[in-house]
Motif scaffolding. Structure first.
Motif, PDB file in Angstrom:
ATOM      1  N   ILE A  96       0.826  -1.204   0.000  1.00 46.11           N
ATOM      2  CA  ILE A  96       0.000   0.000   0.000  1.00 46.11           C
ATOM      3  C   ILE A  96       0.864   1.259   0.000  1.00 46.11           C
ATOM      4  N   LEU A  97       1.990   1.228   0.728  1.00 55.10           N
ATOM      5  CA  LEU A  97       2.859   2.408   0.865  1.00 55.10           C
ATOM      6  C   LEU A  97       4.091   2.328  -0.033  1.00 55.10           C
ATOM      7  N   LEU A  98       4.107   1.385  -0.947  1.00 54.57           N
ATOM      8  CA  LEU A  98       5.315   1.110  -1.726  1.00 54.57           C
ATOM      9  C   LEU A  98       5.780   2.301  -2.548  1.00 54.57           C
ATOM     10  N   GLU A  99       4.838   3.081  -3.105  1.00 55.25           N
ATOM     11  CA  GLU A  99       5.229   4.206  -3.970  1.00 55.25           C
ATOM     12  C   GLU A  99       5.941   5.323  -3.213  1.00 55.25           C
ATOM     13  N   ASN A 100       5.910   5.291  -1.878  1.00 57.64           N
ATOM     14  CA  ASN A 100       6.725   6.247  -1.135  1.00 57.64           C
ATOM     15  C   ASN A 100       8.197   6.124  -1.518  1.00 57.64           C
ATOM     16  N   PHE A 101       8.593   4.923  -1.934  1.00 57.10           N
ATOM     17  CA  PHE A 101      10.006   4.651  -2.244  1.00 57.10           C
ATOM     18  C   PHE A 101      10.211   4.305  -3.716  1.00 57.10           C
ATOM     19  N   THR A 102       9.374   3.436  -4.283  1.00 52.09           N
ATOM     20  CA  THR A 102       9.578   3.054  -5.684  1.00 52.09           C
ATOM     21  C   THR A 102       9.262   4.203  -6.644  1.00 52.09           C
ATOM     22  N   ALA A 103       8.443   5.166  -6.187  1.00 52.02           N
ATOM     23  CA  ALA A 103       8.110   6.313  -7.037  1.00 52.02           C
ATOM     24  C   ALA A 103       8.681   7.611  -6.470  1.00 52.02           C
ATOM     25  N   ALA A 104       9.726   7.491  -5.650  1.00 44.81           N
ATOM     26  CA  ALA A 104      10.372   8.691  -5.099  1.00 44.81           C
ATOM     27  C   ALA A 104      10.995   9.507  -6.232  1.00 44.81           C
ATOM     28  N   ILE A 105      10.930  10.837  -6.075  1.00 42.57           N
ATOM     29  CA  ILE A 105      11.496  11.733  -7.096  1.00 42.57           C
ATOM     30  C   ILE A 105      12.849  12.245  -6.607  1.00 42.57           C
ATOM     31  N   PRO A 106      13.942  11.746  -7.151  1.00 48.07           N
ATOM     32  CA  PRO A 106      15.261  12.228  -6.729  1.00 48.07           C
ATOM     33  C   PRO A 106      15.570  13.583  -7.357  1.00 48.07           C
ATOM     34  N   GLY A 107      16.609  14.235  -6.850  1.00 46.10           N
ATOM     35  CA  GLY A 107      17.058  15.472  -7.483  1.00 46.10           C
ATOM     36  C   GLY A 107      17.475  15.210  -8.924  1.00 46.10           C
ATOM     37  N   HIS A 108      17.231  16.164  -9.809  1.00 41.22           N
ATOM     38  CA  HIS A 108      17.530  15.934 -11.224  1.00 41.22           C
ATOM     39  C   HIS A 108      17.738  17.266 -11.950  1.00 41.22           C
ATOM     40  N   HIS A 109      18.396  17.164 -13.087  1.00 44.62           N
ATOM     41  CA  HIS A 109      18.539  18.308 -13.988  1.00 44.62           C
ATOM     42  C   HIS A 109      18.729  17.773 -15.404  1.00 44.62           C
ATOM     43  N   CYS A 110      18.676  18.647 -16.368  1.00 44.26           N
ATOM     44  CA  CYS A 110      18.801  18.225 -17.776  1.00 44.26           C
ATOM     45  C   CYS A 110      20.167  17.578 -18.041  1.00 44.26           C
TER      46      CYS A 110
END
Length: 552
Positions: free
Chosen positions: A35-49
């Motif tokens: 139920i809470l899996l997307e807290n980690f599998t869909a985490a948004i890390p820092g990013h740039h182009c």
């Protein structure tokens, strides 16, 4: 009520019930991970182009020597309002002139930029790989990320309706076994999903089964438990959800790659599926659905496992039919979801339960959204959240032993509302106080949801319990969906969402007063038990008086 007599004969809390709880615990813990899996599998890390110059460690050609990554980043990516590299745009050409400027510089917004046409570079310090980095769900595509959680919640909505009906029709154990296998297959396949749409479909399928695993595991255990022990058993079972959150935080910390984490939380369900051969179908459900022979067989099995050989020998079909005469007569008619609302008292119970469930769920997710006060370490954050929930549910059992169902539930719902409202008016710079009040809110709402679970089990008849559970879960999903939407109200008034989160459980706490008290009462089995509640209480009192006289 009559089944309680049979249950007392075979043992209402013995070795058998303990084994049932032990078998129910692992799948309940792991289904919370899903139920809470997307807290980690869909985490948004820092990013740039992504820009070519950053990969090649290029020489500048301007007599500056070999440039480091930070300098190359400065001439390739513009800064946002917080003086951090922009996440979604890059300079059309490297801006070498920026190397000769110190501090702030004018007119940089006039420099030509473009979207990230060649993709992104992601920070891998916390997560080596997530579905966001796998399918680039950032910038113009960031709106696709919530579709995953929506797919899982939509699956829970459908599963609540579908498997609630099937559980009342074909049995708790059969549907539970199927859903364990379904979650094992869908979760494992999701770890190998070739694209985003396939992954969303598999998460939807997982959501359908997850809701039935939560409800059917609990029903099988509780329907085999005597009235005096139901609160303890439900409190123990709900602790599994808190422990599951702790486990998820640990697993996510160890397995930083999303496919591996998905696989780790899914494969155990194959083992859980195989272990269900030890489970015993609810005899209460079997008898109520006109299967007395099978119900008698399961009763004898329970008496044997509890070591009551005399009860095993004395149980017979004639005695069962005599004890459950009224229930067996009712069992001749089929029931539907509409039966929950056909009669006045049951309809009142269902409407009040639905409102209380909604009012419980909405502030829970409201607090969850605001848990960044604990810090930036989301692994530690998940563990703390689980510890607080488990502790609150464990302590609740002590409270429920000394208080009736209604005042217990009202107390914790009031405390939830007060803690949220108090936190609303605490200044932002008083971080310790805000974290303390937020932590108390988490504990109070975990206790409130558990006390609700105990009360709702005791209010709904066995004949319709699975259908009612599915409907309540659907209402809770609406509360979960509304909670983040309320945060859009901050554009009008920053404290408005939090006032709604705080006021709703207080109002729901007042609503609980209009439900009947159920402490130490047998579970109602039929709609007639609910509608003739006074006669039901009179029979219970007569039975208790008879037992006291017999003992004297």
């Amino acid at each position: 009520m009559a089944f309680e007599e049979l249950l007392n004969e075979v043992g209402g809390l013995g070795k058998f019930q303990i084994l049932q709880m032990l078998l129910a615990f692992p799948p309940l813990m792991m289904v919370v991970c899903h139920i809470l899996l997307e807290n980690f599998t869909a985490a948004i890390p820092g990013h740039h182009c992504w820009v070519r110059i950053l990969d090649n460690d290029t020489d500048s050609g301007n007599d500056t020597g070999t440039l480091g990554p930070e300098v190359l980043l400065r001439i390739s990516i513009p800064l946002d309002s917080n003086l951090k590299p922009e996440k979604c745009r890059r300079y059309l050409h490297p801006q070498w002139q920026l190397l000769h400027l110190n501090g702030t510089f004018p007119n940089v917004t006039d420099l030509d930029t473009e979207p990230c046409v060649d993709g992104w570079v992601y920070d891998q310090s916390s997560f080596s790989h997530t579905i966001v980095t796998e399918w680039d769900l950032v910038c113009d595509y960031q709106s696709q990320k919530p579709l995953v959680q929506f797919a899982f919640m939509a699956g829970m909505l459908l599963g609540g309706f579908l498997y609630g009906y099937l559980s009342d029709r074909f049995g708790r154990k059969l549907i539970l076994r199927w859903c364990l296998l379904q979650l094992a297959i869908s979760g494992t396949c999701a770890a190998f999903a070739p694209n985003f749409l396939v992954y969303c479909f598999l998460r939807f399928w997982s959501g359908c089964s997850a809701v039935a695993i939560l409800s059917n595991n609990s029903m099988i255990v509780v329907e085999w438990t005597r009235a005096q022990s139901k609160a303890m058993v439900i409190s123990v079972i709900t602790c599994a959800t808190g422990i599951g959150q702790i486990i998820l935080g640990g697993l996510a910390f160890v397995f930083r790659e999303w496919r591996t984490l998905q696989l780790v939380v899914s494969v155990p369900f194959f083992v859980f599926f195989l272990s269900t051969w030890c489970l015993v179908e609810s005899a209460r459900w079997l008898i109520i659905t006109n299967k007395p022979a099978k119900g008698l067989k399961e009763l004898k099995k329970v008496a044997h496992r509890n070591g009551l050989k005399n009860a095993e020998a004395t149980l017979n079909m004639e005695g069962l039919r005599e004890t459950m005469k009224e229930e067996l007569e009712v069992a001749q008619t089929n029931t539907t979801l509409l039966d929950l609302f056909r009669t006045p008292k049951l309809r009142k119970r269902m409407c009040l339960l639905a409102f209380v469930r909604f009012a419980n769920t909405m502030p829970f997710y409201g607090i969850f959204i605001n848990l960044q006060h604990f810090g930036n370490n989301i692994f530690l954050f998940q563990v703390i959240f689980g510890v607080l929930s488990t502790l609150a549910r464990s302590l609740l059992f002590i409270v429920m032993n000394h208080m009736d169902r209604r005042p217990t539930q009202m107390l914790f719902m009031f405390l939830v509302g007060i803690s949220i409202l108090a936190n609303t008016f605490v200044p932002q710079d008083m971080q310790i106080l805000r974290v303390t009040l937020g932590s108390l809110g988490i504990g109070f709402i975990a206790a409130s949801i558990t006390s609700y679970s105990v009360h709702s089990f005791e209010l709904i008849p066995t004949l319709l319990r699975a259908k009612a559970s599915g409907l309540e879960l659907m209402v809770s999903r609406f509360g979960a969906a509304l909670a983040p939407l309320l945060m859009t109200l901050v554009v009008y008034q920053p404290i408005l969402p939090w006032i709604i989160y705080g006021v709703s459980p207080i109002i729901a706490g007042l609503v609980v007063f209009f439900q009947p008290e159920t402490k130490n009462l047998p579970l109602p089995d039929t709609i007639q038990d609910v509608e003739n509640h006074k006669n039901f209480l009179r029979k219970v009192n007569e039975k208790e008086a008879y037992i006291k006289v017999t003992k004297l």
